[in-house]
Design a protein around this motif. Structure first.
Motif, PDB file in Angstrom:
ATOM      1  N   ILE A   1      48.721 -13.976  26.320  1.00  0.00           N
ATOM      2  CA  ILE A   1      49.407 -14.294  25.527  1.00  0.00           C
ATOM      3  C   ILE A   1      50.949 -14.881  26.337  1.00  0.00           C
ATOM      4  CG2 ILE A   1      51.405 -14.357  23.327  1.00  0.00           C
ATOM      5  CD1 ILE A   1      48.549 -13.415  21.418  1.00  0.00           C
ATOM      6  N   GLY A   2      51.303 -13.054  27.019  1.00  0.00           N
ATOM      7  CA  GLY A   2      52.490 -14.084  28.143  1.00  0.00           C
ATOM      8  C   GLY A   2      52.545 -14.930  29.029  1.00  0.00           C
ATOM      9  N   SER A   3      51.298 -14.431  29.487  1.00  0.00           N
ATOM     10  CA  SER A   3      50.506 -15.810  30.235  1.00  0.00           C
ATOM     11  C   SER A   3      51.060 -17.287  29.658  1.00  0.00           C
ATOM     12  CB  SER A   3      49.344 -15.881  31.190  1.00  0.00           C
ATOM     13  OG  SER A   3      49.806 -13.936  31.964  1.00  0.00           O
ATOM     14  N   LYS A   4      50.195 -17.229  28.989  1.00  0.00           N
ATOM     15  CA  LYS A   4      50.401 -18.423  27.884  1.00  0.00           C
ATOM     16  C   LYS A   4      51.620 -18.530  27.964  1.00  0.00           C
ATOM     17  CE  LYS A   4      46.373 -19.281  28.059  1.00  0.00           C
ATOM     18  NZ  LYS A   4      45.251 -20.078  28.848  1.00  0.00           N
ATOM     19  N   THR A   5      52.495 -18.302  27.527  1.00  0.00           N
ATOM     20  CA  THR A   5      54.329 -18.216  27.142  1.00  0.00           C
ATOM     21  C   THR A   5      54.321 -18.745  28.690  1.00  0.00           C
ATOM     22  OG1 THR A   5      54.144 -16.630  25.560  1.00  0.00           O
ATOM     23  CG2 THR A   5      55.894 -17.091  26.280  1.00  0.00           C
ATOM     24  N   LYS A   6      54.182 -17.937  29.712  1.00  0.00           N
ATOM     25  CA  LYS A   6      55.299 -18.729  30.907  1.00  0.00           C
ATOM     26  C   LYS A   6      54.452 -19.836  31.155  1.00  0.00           C
ATOM     27  CE  LYS A   6      55.487 -14.181  32.794  1.00  0.00           C
ATOM     28  NZ  LYS A   6      54.297 -13.319  33.970  1.00  0.00           N
ATOM     29  N   VAL A   7      53.115 -20.702  31.028  1.00  0.00           N
ATOM     30  CA  VAL A   7      53.328 -22.147  31.064  1.00  0.00           C
ATOM     31  C   VAL A   7      54.245 -22.813  30.314  1.00  0.00           C
ATOM     32  CG1 VAL A   7      50.848 -24.219  30.454  1.00  0.00           C
ATOM     33  CG2 VAL A   7      50.691 -20.991  31.990  1.00  0.00           C
ATOM     34  N   ILE A   8      54.080 -22.542  28.555  1.00  0.00           N
ATOM     35  CA  ILE A   8      55.315 -22.877  28.044  1.00  0.00           C
ATOM     36  C   ILE A   8      56.934 -23.306  28.572  1.00  0.00           C
ATOM     37  CG2 ILE A   8      56.570 -23.017  26.028  1.00  0.00           C
ATOM     38  CD1 ILE A   8      53.825 -21.858  24.960  1.00  0.00           C
ATOM     39  N   ASN A   9      56.713 -21.927  28.827  1.00  0.00           N
ATOM     40  CA  ASN A   9      58.703 -22.045  29.838  1.00  0.00           C
ATOM     41  C   ASN A   9      58.078 -23.300  30.739  1.00  0.00           C
ATOM     42  OD1 ASN A   9      59.629 -20.302  28.333  1.00  0.00           O
ATOM     43  ND2 ASN A   9      58.807 -18.137  29.451  1.00  0.00           N
ATOM     44  N   GLU A  10      57.297 -23.145  32.145  1.00  0.00           N
ATOM     45  CA  GLU A  10      57.120 -23.864  33.079  1.00  0.00           C
ATOM     46  C   GLU A  10      57.017 -25.513  32.257  1.00  0.00           C
ATOM     47  OE1 GLU A  10      57.473 -24.495  36.794  1.00  0.00           O
ATOM     48  OE2 GLU A  10      57.481 -22.481  36.127  1.00  0.00           O
ATOM     49  N   ILE A  11      57.032 -25.604  31.070  1.00  0.00           N
ATOM     50  CA  ILE A  11      56.910 -26.888  30.432  1.00  0.00           C
ATOM     51  C   ILE A  11      58.084 -27.406  30.280  1.00  0.00           C
ATOM     52  CG2 ILE A  11      55.596 -28.351  28.499  1.00  0.00           C
ATOM     53  CD1 ILE A  11      52.381 -26.633  28.724  1.00  0.00           C
TER      54      ILE A  11
END
Length: 561
Positions: free
Chosen positions: A378-388
């Protein structure tokens, strides 16, 4: 010689005969008195030794019962100090002390058997047993010579036999007189509250005295075995004088011819009387010897019967009690063994349960690790969301720039771009907060998992150790119960041996009865000998009458009618 020749033949013969008879009578009386007293002394000494043997047997018997230590243990459980012990319980303990039992038995029959019993010591607990100066001399002799077993003192009026009483651990003496550090109350005092002296094995504790008053013994026996020397001497002198004068008169007044004939008659009668006297003497000796043996045998047999009877009764009671206790102990031990086996099974179940718990904890840890892994994803996905969100914000900024360039026509697009930028900023903040929460949650979960693993592992290890100790102790209990069962089996064998011993004692009693029959037979023989002696005495009386008739004839012939 000149003085003797100046007397007449009559006077000389009278003097010689009287002197010879007086000497013979005096020697005979003195010898009789001496041997009579020696026989009395031997009888008193043997009787006193028999009493000492009875006391030794009593000490040994009470010690073999081994009742002192259980009595002490019972009082320790019942009371907290010696001051609380009642007189009744003290009496129960004293009954189990071998020396006290011997003292009671020694004093029990003193009046009946005509003796005095005393116990003395240099340091007694009872002031009445303090040794006198003379008794201290006897005590010191025993103390200085451990091989000395007996002392005999004959004062002429009394005979005393002394024997030492030495401490023995086997007989329980050191429970009361031993090391104060082993005090049952932990205060240096024995179970009854007396100060323990720290005496050792073999220490001289006291002396037993059996004293017989000869004059009192003679008075109690109605004067038997005692003869007044004065009376015997007077009667002997009178008889000797009369016979001497009578014989002297016969020798002087009898004619030679008549003396020769009468001498032949007197010689024949004298031989007959002598033969009868020898026979009577022989019967009397046999009767005296048989009576002595009978008295000694009766005394020993009586003592043995009393001891054996007491031992048989006690053995019978102890066998019954021991049988009951053995059966109860066997049932208790078997029950204890079953309980231990059940406990071992329960411990095994606990061990199996601990293993299952450990497996379940491992699976739980694995599940937690999966949760951590998902949180990390989930943390990894959150990083993607941060990037987006960052890219969206950047695009919003570019759109705002382009809208500004477009002027009036791009105002609506600028508002949209601004809102998109705001949403991107909000999304970025939320994503950042979620990231921080995920990081913090991951660390917290990892710490919890780590701490849980350590604590649970430590608990499982401790539980395993305790289970192993419990299993080991239970195994030791099982071994102990097996030993108890084996010991109880041995006790049963001992009880069987006691029963056999009781049968042997019964056989011994039958042998004693047989011995009593033999004594009865000896008594009948003594009676027969006495009857024969009476018959011989009758014959001797007849011969004496014949002798008196011959002497009367001799007197008539010498003196005339």
């Amino acid at each position: 010689m000149n003085l003797l020749n100046s007397f007449s033949l009559k006077i000389r013969v009278i003097l010689i005969v009287v002197l010879a008879l007086v000497i013979c009578s005096s020697v005979s009386i003195a010898g009789f008195l001496y041997f009579n007293n020696q026989e009395l002394y031997r009888g008193v000494i043997e009787k006193s030794r028999a009493i000492h043997l009875r006391l030794d047997a009593a000490v040994t018997y009470v010690a073999l019962q081994q009742g002192l230590e259980p009595a002490i243990k019972e009082l320790k459980q019942k009371y907290h100090s010696h001051e609380q012990i009642t007189k009744e319980d003290k009496a129960i303990v004293l009954k189990q002390v071998p020396i006290v039992a011997a003292m009671k038995i020694g004093a029990m029959d003193a009046d009946k058997d005509n003796y005095e019993f005393r116990v003395f010591s240099d340091n007694p607990r009872n002031e009445g047993n303090q040794a006198t100066p003379k008794e201290l001399e006897i005590f010191n002799k025993f103390e200085n010579d451990s091989s000395l077993k007996e002392q005999i003192i004959n004062t002429g009026d009394s005979i005393s036999i002394y024997r030492p009483v030495r401490l023995s651990k086997e007989k329980g003496c050191l429970n009361c007189h031993g090391d104060p550090a082993e005090s049952p109350w932990k205060n240096g005092r024995d179970i009854l509250g007396y100060q323990m002296e720290n005496w050792k094995e073999g220490k001289l504790h006291g002396v037993f005295e059996i004293k017989t008053d000869l004059l009192k013994l003679a008075a109690t026996n109605g004067g038997h075995n005692t003869i007044s020397p004065k009376d015997i001497l007077i009667v002997g002198i009178l008889i000797s004088g009369v016979i001497g004068v009578f014989v002297a008169v016969l020798l002087l007044k009898k004619p030679l011819y008549d003396l020769n004939n009468l001498a032949n008659s007197l010689d024949k009668s004298g031989k007959d009387v002598g033969n009868e006297a020898v026979q009577i003497s022989s019967y009397a000796d046999e009767l005296a010897q048989a009576s002595t043996e009978q008295a000694a045998s009766l005394q020993q047999t009586s003592s043995s019967i009393e001891q054996i009877s007491s031992m048989i009764n006690n053995n019978s009671e102890n066998s019954i009690q021991a049988t009951l206790i053995s059966e109860q102990s066997l049932l208790s031990a078997q029950k204890g063994k079953d309980v231990v086996e059940s406990m071992i099974g329960a411990i095994g179940d606990i061990d199996s349960s601990n293993i299952c718990i450990a497996k379940q904890i491992d699976e739980t840890n694995k599940e937690i690790e999966r949760i951590v892994k998902i949180i990390n994803e989930i943390g990894s996905k959150t990083k993607v969301i941060n990037e987006i969100a960052f890219q969206t914000k950047l695009l919003s900024f570019n759109a705002s720039v382009e809208a500004a360039r477009a002027g009036e026509s791009g105002k609506g697009f600028a508002v949209v771009a601004e809102e998109v930028g705001n949403l991107a900023a909000i999304s970025g903040g939320a994503a950042k907060e979620i990231t921080e929460m995920l990081v913090e949650s991951t660390q917290t979960v990892e710490e919890i998992v780590k701490n849980s693993k350590e604590k649970i592992g430590k608990l499982i290890l401790e539980g395993k150790i305790k289970v192993e100790n419990g299993t080991r102790i239970a195994s030791e209990c099982e071994d102990t119960f097996n030993e108890i069962l084996e010991n109880i089996s041995n006790v049963s064998k001992m009880i069987s041996e006691i029963s056999n011993a009781s049968q042997e004692q019964s056989q011994g009693v039958r042998e004693i009865n047989k011995a009593m029959g033999q004594l009865d037979h000896v008594t009948h023989q003594n009676t027969a000998n006495a009857s024969t002696s009476a018959q011989s005495a009758g014959v001797l009386a007849e011969q004496a009458e014949q002798l008196n008739s011959i002497v009367t004839t001799l007197v008539v012939m010498l003196r005339g009618a």
